[in-house]
Motif scaffolding. Structure first.
Motif, short mmCIF file in Angstrom:
data_model
loop_
_atom_site.label_atom_id
_atom_site.label_comp_id
_atom_site.label_asym_id
_atom_site.label_seq_id
_atom_site.Cartn_x
_atom_site.Cartn_y
_atom_site.Cartn_z
N SER A 26 0.83 -1.20 0.00
CA SER A 26 0.00 0.00 0.00
C SER A 26 0.87 1.26 0.00
O SER A 26 1.91 1.31 0.65
CB SER A 26 -0.91 -0.03 1.24
N TRP A 27 0.40 2.30 -0.68
CA TRP A 27 1.14 3.56 -0.71
C TRP A 27 1.26 4.13 0.69
O TRP A 27 2.34 4.55 1.11
CB TRP A 27 0.40 4.55 -1.62
N TRP A 31 4.83 3.29 4.27
CA TRP A 31 5.72 4.26 4.91
C TRP A 31 6.50 3.63 6.05
O TRP A 31 7.69 3.85 6.20
CB TRP A 31 4.94 5.43 5.50
N GLY A 32 5.79 2.87 6.87
CA GLY A 32 6.42 2.29 8.04
C GLY A 32 7.51 1.29 7.72
O GLY A 32 8.43 1.10 8.50
N ALA A 33 7.44 0.65 6.56
CA ALA A 33 8.40 -0.39 6.20
C ALA A 33 9.57 0.15 5.37
O ALA A 33 10.48 -0.60 5.06
CB ALA A 33 7.68 -1.49 5.42
N TYR A 39 10.91 6.83 5.19
CA TYR A 39 9.94 6.96 6.28
C TYR A 39 9.82 8.42 6.73
O TYR A 39 8.72 8.94 6.90
CB TYR A 39 10.38 6.08 7.44
N ALA A 40 10.97 9.07 6.92
CA ALA A 40 10.97 10.43 7.47
C ALA A 40 10.45 11.46 6.48
O ALA A 40 9.78 12.42 6.88
CB ALA A 40 12.37 10.80 7.94
N LEU A 90 -1.15 4.67 11.02
CA LEU A 90 -0.17 3.65 10.63
C LEU A 90 0.01 2.63 11.76
O LEU A 90 0.03 1.42 11.51
CB LEU A 90 1.19 4.29 10.33
N TYR A 91 0.14 3.12 12.97
CA TYR A 91 0.36 2.24 14.12
C TYR A 91 -0.82 1.30 14.32
O TYR A 91 -0.64 0.09 14.52
CB TYR A 91 0.61 3.07 15.38
N VAL A 92 -2.02 1.84 14.27
CA VAL A 92 -3.21 1.01 14.47
C VAL A 92 -3.32 -0.06 13.38
O VAL A 92 -3.61 -1.23 13.66
CB VAL A 92 -4.49 1.89 14.52
#
Length: 165
Positions: A26-27, A31-33, A39-40, A90-92
């Protein structure tokens, strides 16, 4: 004679491994990966775009011509809200998929909300899913928690400095 594994009754779209693969591709959730720069950069861009909302609000509270330090600090702190909410999403999402991968007994729906079933993962699938959680998802969640800590530190520093200026 080798026994064949029972067919998985869980619909493909409800399989945790499929959810994980979709999130990884996923776009937004990818981000998290990404690597640190990948990421930043989106986080900083979202923070910068958030100034379009927080800047005018801060300007009403603290005139930039008279209270430049307070204006900049309050706008910067206000601009943290949207990146914070973005990272919380993102976290959830990653946490939800990680939890579904970690459980052995997987609840699923065959055709609707009224016919819930539970499938117990075979050992090989359960072990594979646990490895994915340990080596792929936990580092993402750790990175997000560290980012939340940095943002909290910025908020505390900003609030303390607002009272000094």
């Amino acid at each position: 004679m080798k026994r064949s594994a029972p067919r998985c009754p869980v619909p493909a779209e409800q399989l945790p491994i499929r959810e994980y693969e979709e999130m990884r591709e996923s776009w937004f959730y990818s981000w998290g990966a990404r690597d640190l720069r990948g990421y930043a950069l989106p986080v900083v861009v979202v923070w910068g775009l958030s100034w379009l909302i927080s800047g005018p609000i801060a300007a009403v509270s603290f005139s930039p011509t008279h209270f430049l330090n307070k204006f900049l600090m309050s706008a910067a702190l206000g601009a943290l809200v949207i990146p914070l909410l973005t990272l919380l999403q993102l976290y959830v999402g990653w946490s939800h998929v990680g939890n579904r991968l970690q459980i052995r007994d997987l609840p699923y729906e065959e055709s609707g909300w009224y016919d819930g079933q539970i499938w117990t993962k075979p050992d090989d699938i359960f072990k594979r899913d646990r490895i994915i959680v340990d080596y792929q998802i936990k580092p993402i969640l750790l990175r997000l928690r560290k980012t939340f800590g940095i943002m909290l530190g910025c908020l505390l520093f900003g609030i303390a400095s607002l009272s000094v200026f």
